[in-house]
Design a protein around this motif. Structure first.
Motif: not given
Length: 331
Positions: A125-135
């Motif tokens: 039931n998630a509406t968003q996937l926040v893809i976290v990546s370091a630079l």
């Protein structure tokens, strides 16, 4: 025994086992549990579930729950909407049972690798996937970003790209790589403002995914100061700080939505995704793909692929086709 032989048998042919204890035969009829209290699973830990529900007075409380036997082996994950029976009081010694799992709006899943047939549901039931990546520290893993984008787009979940540690490296090259997908992107740095990210999270159920060390827990602690997310051995259910060893759902301040923190991932298998699944996320290319030869994998050098002609006819853009093929290769 053959099907034909089984059909010849009648009740007199069936031998009933004696019941010396005189107990009632087990009924196949399951209880309806119409009085079950609605709740949401916010943490899972070794067969126990933390459910957010309302007590008889209407107050929101956290209840520790177990799976009811009638649910069998059905998986229960963070984000599931469920029904529970028992005393919903918030008492740490109280225990309720999950007797119902509501239909899921979305399911984010992955496999251990691309050859693994066993899917693992991460959250529901998630509406968003926040893809976290370091630079930098660690360097951005473009392969993981690609795979997470495929997983989100094929699941009907909106992807968001969050690039951290911009004080160590510039984000331009990474942003340019995904510009054709029109994915919302936010860039953060240590000690910087999170207003832009907060705006994207508002009124959503957002799950954060990324490698260990990219700053997910730091973001969570800044967004939800009471979260105290940290790496350690403390259980996600019980007293003390939540840990990054299990997924947990946390409410944003002012009831502005939910964030679901997940453990750092090493791989994101997509054995369950094929080219047709991915095309669903590219409606401007989907109709063109119907004119390809059967079995077409839509590669740039495939003789039966009609997508290049489709783009040349103006139905899409070369950048969109390149982005689709980029994700197709990475899955």
């Amino acid at each position: 025994m053959s099907v034909a032989r089984r059909r010849e048998l009648d009740e007199d042919d069936v031998r009933s086992r004696a019941n010396p204890r005189g107990t009632r035969p087990r009924s196949k009829q399951r209880p309806a549990h119409e009085d079950a209290t609605d709740g949401m699973v916010i943490a899972v830990d070794r067969g126990r579930f933390l459910v957010l529900a309302r007590d008889p007075a209407g107050r929101e409380v956290e209840a520790t729950a177990m799976r009811a036997r009638e649910l069998g082996r059905r998986g229960i994950v963070v984000g599931d909407r469920v029904g529970v029976v028992g005393t919903v009081s918030g008492d740490p010694d109280a225990l309720v049972r999950i007797v119902r799992i509501d239909e899921r709006d979305t399911v984010l899943r992955r496999t251990a690798d691309d050859n693994d047939p066993n899917e693992r549901v991460i959250v529901a039931n998630a509406t968003q996937l926040v893809i976290v990546s370091a630079l930098a520290d660690p360097e951005p893993s473009l392969g993981l970003i690609d795979r997470c984008l495929v997983a989100a787009l094929t699941a009907g979940i909106e992807p968001v790209l969050c690039l951290t540690k911009a004080d160590l490296a510039a984000p331009d090259a990474v942003l340019e790589r995904y510009a054709a997908l029109s994915v919302p992107a936010v860039v953060t740095q240590r000690g910087g403002s999170l207003d832009e990210l907060s705006a994207l999270l508002r009124d959503n159920v957002s799950v954060l995914v990324g490698h260990s060390g990219v700053g997910k827990s730091t973001l969570i602690n800044a967004l939800v100061p009471s979260a105290l997310r940290a790496t350690g051995s403390v259980s996600a259910i019980g007293k003390g700080r939540h840990t990054s060893s299990s997924a947990v759902a946390l409410r944003l301040p002012d009831d502005a939505g939910w964030v679901i923190d997940t453990p750092g991932v090493r791989s994101f298998g997509l054995a369950h995704v094929d080219a047709d699944d991915l095309l669903w996320a590219f409606p401007d290319l989907e109709d063109g793909a119907t004119q390809c030869l059967p079995g077409c994998e839509h590669g740039p050098d495939e003789p039966g692929c009609h997508l290049d002609a489709w783009v040349a006819e103006g139905h899409s853009t070369p950048a969109r086709l390149a982005a689709f093929r980029q994700l197709l290769v990475s899955r």
